[in-house]
Design a protein around this motif. Structure first.
Motif, mmCIF file in Angstrom:
data_model
loop_
_atom_site.group_PDB
_atom_site.id
_atom_site.type_symbol
_atom_site.label_atom_id
_atom_site.label_comp_id
_atom_site.label_asym_id
_atom_site.label_seq_id
_atom_site.Cartn_x
_atom_site.Cartn_y
_atom_site.Cartn_z
ATOM 1 N N UNK A 28 0.822 -1.193 0.000
ATOM 2 C CA UNK A 28 0.000 0.000 0.000
ATOM 3 C C UNK A 28 0.857 1.244 0.000
ATOM 4 N N UNK A 29 0.267 2.407 0.280
ATOM 5 C CA UNK A 29 0.988 3.687 0.162
ATOM 6 C C UNK A 29 1.704 4.155 1.431
ATOM 7 N N UNK A 30 1.509 3.452 2.558
ATOM 8 C CA UNK A 30 2.007 3.967 3.827
ATOM 9 C C UNK A 30 3.366 3.353 4.188
ATOM 10 N N UNK A 31 4.341 4.189 4.562
ATOM 11 C CA UNK A 31 5.667 3.664 4.908
ATOM 12 C C UNK A 31 5.619 2.792 6.154
ATOM 13 N N UNK A 32 6.379 1.704 6.102
ATOM 14 C CA UNK A 32 6.522 0.773 7.223
ATOM 15 C C UNK A 32 7.948 0.952 7.741
ATOM 16 N N UNK A 33 8.076 1.538 8.946
ATOM 17 C CA UNK A 33 9.381 1.931 9.460
ATOM 18 C C UNK A 33 9.963 0.896 10.426
ATOM 19 N N UNK A 34 11.310 0.811 10.388
ATOM 20 C CA UNK A 34 12.051 -0.008 11.326
ATOM 21 C C UNK A 34 13.119 0.825 12.006
ATOM 22 N N UNK A 41 6.311 -0.671 2.242
ATOM 23 C CA UNK A 41 5.102 0.158 2.179
ATOM 24 C C UNK A 41 3.885 -0.757 2.317
ATOM 25 N N UNK A 42 2.945 -0.354 3.185
ATOM 26 C CA UNK A 42 1.829 -1.222 3.529
ATOM 27 C C UNK A 42 0.491 -0.515 3.309
ATOM 28 N N UNK A 43 -0.595 -1.300 3.425
ATOM 29 C CA UNK A 43 -1.931 -0.814 3.061
ATOM 30 C C UNK A 43 -2.642 -0.057 4.174
ATOM 31 N N UNK A 44 -2.077 -0.036 5.379
ATOM 32 C CA UNK A 44 -2.753 0.622 6.496
ATOM 33 C C UNK A 44 -1.728 1.368 7.345
ATOM 34 N N UNK A 45 -2.191 2.109 8.336
ATOM 35 C CA UNK A 45 -1.284 2.867 9.191
ATOM 36 C C UNK A 45 -1.777 2.815 10.633
ATOM 37 N N UNK A 46 -0.843 3.021 11.572
ATOM 38 C CA UNK A 46 -1.195 3.035 12.996
ATOM 39 C C UNK A 46 -0.828 4.360 13.659
ATOM 40 N N UNK A 47 -0.041 5.190 12.953
ATOM 41 C CA UNK A 47 0.304 6.521 13.465
ATOM 42 C C UNK A 47 -0.021 7.561 12.397
ATOM 43 N N UNK A 48 -0.410 8.754 12.858
ATOM 44 C CA UNK A 48 -0.628 9.888 11.963
ATOM 45 C C UNK A 48 -0.262 11.135 12.752
ATOM 46 N N UNK A 49 1.066 11.407 12.819
ATOM 47 C CA UNK A 49 1.529 12.450 13.726
ATOM 48 C C UNK A 49 2.942 12.887 13.345
ATOM 49 N N UNK A 74 3.088 12.249 9.448
ATOM 50 C CA UNK A 74 1.884 11.758 8.791
ATOM 51 C C UNK A 74 1.623 10.281 9.022
ATOM 52 N N UNK A 75 0.822 9.712 8.125
ATOM 53 C CA UNK A 75 0.365 8.322 8.270
ATOM 54 C C UNK A 75 1.510 7.336 8.025
ATOM 55 N N UNK A 76 1.702 6.411 8.965
ATOM 56 C CA UNK A 76 2.765 5.412 8.833
ATOM 57 C C UNK A 76 2.516 4.242 9.773
ATOM 58 N N UNK A 77 3.322 3.218 9.591
ATOM 59 C CA UNK A 77 3.312 2.022 10.448
ATOM 60 C C UNK A 77 4.723 1.865 10.996
ATOM 61 N N UNK A 78 4.874 1.479 12.266
ATOM 62 C CA UNK A 78 6.187 1.307 12.889
ATOM 63 C C UNK A 78 6.267 -0.074 13.506
ATOM 64 N N UNK A 79 7.363 -0.784 13.227
ATOM 65 C CA UNK A 79 7.531 -2.107 13.836
ATOM 66 C C UNK A 79 8.200 -1.979 15.203
ATOM 67 N N UNK A 80 8.553 -3.105 15.787
ATOM 68 C CA UNK A 80 9.049 -3.105 17.165
ATOM 69 C C UNK A 80 10.557 -2.903 17.269
ATOM 70 N N UNK A 81 11.215 -2.473 16.181
ATOM 71 C CA UNK A 81 12.656 -2.228 16.226
ATOM 72 C C UNK A 81 12.996 -0.750 16.414
ATOM 73 N N UNK A 82 11.958 0.090 16.552
ATOM 74 C CA UNK A 82 12.194 1.522 16.764
ATOM 75 C C UNK A 82 11.268 2.037 17.857
ATOM 76 N N UNK A 83 11.841 2.786 18.800
ATOM 77 C CA UNK A 83 11.035 3.461 19.808
ATOM 78 C C UNK A 83 10.294 4.627 19.150
#
Length: 365
Positions: A28-34, A41-49, A74-83
């Motif tokens: 999807x369009x949302x960055x998935x961060x580590x 890039x994934x289809x959904x997000x859990x943060x928008x800030x 903005x809109x993004x997803x973060x995995x468990x490797x970043x605070x």
């Protein structure tokens, strides 16, 4: 100067992180961060800030040029490797990021093979306490320098693009072999082999430089982050002028296959086990060829899902159209002229980097 604990000036949003295995990610369009940036890039997000992400494990801890923190917006997803840090009122988000980018984590991280900054230790981190107006002045100063750095880096990229354009003009599209050159397997025109395996106890302040992935920046050698070792090094584990250094294995797929040309060696140097040397009379041609989609397309079929790598077996199967000698000599002459321009731009970039480092030391050292 008075400092403030990170846990006192930030909301820590680690509990909202959700890791997704590669096989379960929906594109999807949302960055998935580590730990060190965008992983996918994934289809959904859990943060928008407006947030700062600080590496938890797998970060560039101890590096002088690769940051351990970065900004996301903005809109993004973060995995468990970043605070995940959200500044409280009175703390500028960019100021927070700059204060953490090259934080000295000595004594805070643990782990022998994969260092980790636990949340408990992160909460003990301190940043300089300044009025919001002073924070914003610092941010403006650093942002201006970062803009200049970015412009210099873009100039280097344009020069690389110029080389690639000249390559196609002289040699045609290598994937189609539009010039009708004889096609040979890579082993027919080049030698290649993997680098030196060394132990942690071999690393020393004095010794032989071992080139690694971090030493390849913008298709050139960069010695900002070097490792030296004291151990037995075989003759073929030393590099020579006109060798092509290639990253053959890395946790990040985009870094695998990046190359730099070895030039003007001033002292003996080796190269690490996750690197490869390609030695050939056709080095200028191959140096550019390795950066083109034609090469990527050939090695892609041999890639694995668990390890991002280029193996000797994969290179054995690479087919290369071999140009005529006059065209090769013309390309070498063109590359040498462009390289002179790159040296000048790189020198300007280095000066800008020194200014940035100096101000970072002044503000946060």
């Amino acid at each position: 100067m008075e400092n403030i604990l990170l846990e006192e000036c930030c909301d820590i949003l680690d509990s909202r992180r959700i890791p997704i295995t590669a096989s379960k990610r929906k594109k999807g369009p949302y960055p998935y961060y580590g730990a060190n940036g965008v992983q996918d890039y994934v289809a959904d997000y859990i943060f928008d800030d407006e947030l700062v992400l600080l590496a938890e494990d797998g970060g560039n801890f101890g590096s002088k040029d690769r940051p351990i923190a970065y900004r996301v917006s903005g809109k993004c997803w973060v995995n468990n490797h970043a605070h995940v840090l959200k500044p409280k009122s009175g703390l500028d988000v960019d100021y927070l990021c700059y204060s953490l980018m090259f934080y000295d984590t000595n004594g805070l991280v643990n782990g022998a093979t994969r260092q980790k900054l636990t949340q408990a230790m992160m909460r003990k981190m301190l940043i300089p306490k300044r009025h919001i107006n002073e924070q914003q002045t610092i941010v403006r100063n650093l942002n201006k320098i970062c803009q200049v750095k970015w412009l210099r880096e873009q100039e280097l990229e344009r020069l690389d693009t110029l080389i690639k354009a000249r390559f196609v003009e002289l040699f045609g599209d290598p994937s189609l072999n539009t010039k009708g050159y004889p096609v040979k397997s890579l082993p027919e025109i080049a030698e290649f082999w993997n680098g030196l395996t060394y132990k942690p106890e071999d690393v020393a302040n004095k010794g032989t430089i071992v080139l690694r992935s971090s030493n390849i920046q913008n298709a050139q050698l960069d010695f900002a982050d070097t490792v030296r070792v004291i151990c037995k090094i075989g003759e073929k584990k030393y590099v020579q002028d006109n060798d092509i250094l290639m990253c053959s294995r890395n946790g990040s797929a985009r870094l695998v296959g990046k190359v730099a040309l070895i030039k003007n060696i001033e002292e003996p140097m080796s190269f690490g086990a996750f690197m490869m040397i390609i030695r050939s009379h056709y080095y200028p041609y191959l140096m550019t060829y390795f950066q083109l989609p034609a090469f990527r397309a050939q090695i892609k079929t041999g890639a694995t899902t668990t390890i991002n790598q280029i193996t000797g077996r994969m290179l054995n199967n690479v087919k290369v159209p071999v140009p005529k000698e006059p065209e090769l000599e013309s390309f070498i002459s063109f590359m040498e002229q462009v390289d002179k321009s790159k040296v000048a731009v790189q020198a300007a970039l280095d000066k800008t980097q020194l200014l940035f480092d100096s101000l970072m030391q002044q503000y946060f050292g």
